[in-house]
Design an enzyme around this catalytic site. Structure first.
Site, PDB file in Angstrom:
ATOM      1  N   CYS A 131     -31.875  32.049   4.519  1.00  0.00           N
ATOM      2  CA  CYS A 131     -33.024  31.219   4.148  1.00  0.00           C
ATOM      3  C   CYS A 131     -32.827  30.629   2.756  1.00  0.00           C
ATOM      4  O   CYS A 131     -33.049  31.315   1.744  1.00  0.00           O
ATOM      5  CB  CYS A 131     -34.300  32.054   4.203  1.00  0.00           C
ATOM      6  SG  CYS A 131     -35.766  31.115   3.730  1.00  0.00           S
ATOM      7  N   CYS A 134     -35.958  30.505   0.609  1.00  0.00           N
ATOM      8  CA  CYS A 134     -36.417  31.806   0.095  1.00  0.00           C
ATOM      9  C   CYS A 134     -35.515  32.275  -1.041  1.00  0.00           C
ATOM     10  O   CYS A 134     -35.989  32.790  -2.044  1.00  0.00           O
ATOM     11  CB  CYS A 134     -36.380  32.882   1.181  1.00  0.00           C
ATOM     12  SG  CYS A 134     -37.008  32.389   2.767  1.00  0.00           S
ATOM     13  N   ASP A 135     -34.211  32.128  -0.874  1.00  0.00           N
ATOM     14  CA  ASP A 135     -33.259  32.761  -1.796  1.00  0.00           C
ATOM     15  C   ASP A 135     -32.488  31.787  -2.687  1.00  0.00           C
ATOM     16  O   ASP A 135     -31.737  32.218  -3.570  1.00  0.00           O
ATOM     17  CB  ASP A 135     -32.228  33.580  -0.993  1.00  0.00           C
ATOM     18  CG  ASP A 135     -32.894  34.672  -0.169  1.00  0.00           C
ATOM     19  OD1 ASP A 135     -33.976  35.115  -0.583  1.00  0.00           O
ATOM     20  OD2 ASP A 135     -32.348  35.053   0.876  1.00  0.00           O
TER      21      ASP A 135
END
Ligand code: NAP
Length: 301
Positions: A131, A134-135
């Protein structure tokens, strides 16, 4: 309490179905193991949903969730483990409880496919991610690779290119499935590189990821790309394992249904990315949610 329609999954398909069930005067229970929203919640920008020039995935699904909630949708944050037949309908079992529904809509979507190479599991969370939104921030000013050639990989590459020192798109072919306009944008960026026609052999490092090792298809030569982060976006697998004993799945695990969203079991419908279809988009997920909901409402009347 017996629900009219139990909807499994709170992505775009499931929440759209809930809106239509509630508006038809029936009671929907939506069961979702993760947070509401599905895959699109991580998209920083949606630019192909009619009526919205630009909206984030989170804003979009939050609006959907609020709309369904205001109409009286019941929502429980529980993971479904099984669906079985009962005398009057279906029993949906979660890790917490059991619920009875006159009909069921399976709208569980799909999750990211793994690359299945040595090092992928070892460095998960230590350089390997599924992701980018997200990261991605953990790799600010660092070297990253993104594996895949579809829209997810290209969108992720655009996102990463805004923060990372470099982004290398690693793909097994020369041709890309993703949108040509996104590809064109990426080709114009100085910190974006392409490594195509290669197979990823392994991901290696000492404690954390430091290299992506590959074989060039044309020359047969082996190479290594120094990376701090590797994002994997090589497609999806449907989240349907828990219904394999009650409805018919295809060989890839998708629930078999045509555009009417009806499964082989009367009273069980399916919507969105988890069903057999050729176009998996937000628009088609919303369309499926509508069709499945109206079919379920008709079934329970
Ligand atoms: P996808 O379109 O299925 O693309 C998967 C990519 O991964 C393909 O390029 C495929 O290569 C590659 N791949 C598959 N298995 C692989 C393996 N074992 N090793 C190496 N590479 C592998 O999946 P997606 O990008 O996740 O998109 C899923 C759906 O959501 C699509 O319909 C997409 O259009 C949609 N989507 C839309 C948007 C948007 O509209 N902005 C954003 C995200 C996703 P090949 O090309 O060689 O098969």
């Amino acid at each position: 309490m017996k629900y009219d329609v139990i909807i499994i999954g709170a992505g775009t398909a499931g929440l759209t179905a809930a809106i239509y069930v509630q508006r038809a005067g029936k009671q929907a229970l939506v069961l979702e193991g993760a947070t509401y929203g599905g895959q699109i919640v991580n998209s920083p920008e949606i630019a192909n949903y009619p009526g919205f020039k630009n909206i984030s995935g989170f804003e979009f699904v939050t609006a959907l969730y609020e709309q369904a909630s205001a109409l009286g949708m019941e929502f429980k944050n529980e993971t479904v483990t099984e669906v079985t037949k009962s005398d009057e309908g279906f029993i949906v079992t979660t890790t917490v409880d059991k619920y009875e529904g006159a009909s069921v809509i399976i709208a569980t979507g799909a999750k990211r496919r793994k690359l299945n190479v040595p090092g992928e599991d070892e460095f998960a969370g230590a350089g390997v991610s599924y992701c980018a939104t997200c990261d991605g921030m953990f790799y600010r000013k660092k070297k990253t690779a993104i594996c895949g050639g579809g829209n997810t990989a290209l969108d992720d590459a655009v996102f990463l290119s805004n923060y990372c020192e470099s982004v290398t798109i690693v793909h097994r072919r020369d041709g890309f499935r993703g949108e040509p306009s996104t590809l064109e944008l990426l080709r114009s960026k100085e910190n974006v590189h392409f490594l195509t026609d290669v197979t990823v052999d392994s991901l290696t490092g000492e404690g954390k990821l430091s290299a992506l090792n590959y074989t060039d298809h044309k020359t047969g030569e082996k190479g290594s790309l120094a990376v701090d982060g590797c994002f994997i976006a090589v497609g999806q697998v449907p989240d349907t394992e828990f219904v394999k004993d009650i409805v018919e799945l295809d060989s890839a695990g998708y629930v078999i249904a045509f555009e009417d969203c009806r499964t082989n079991i009367p009273g069980i419908f399916t919507a969105g990315d988890c069903r057999t279809k050729t176009v998996r988009q937000l628009t088609t997920a919303a369309a499926d949610g509508t069709v499945a909901a109206l079919a379920a409402v008709d079934y329970v009347k």
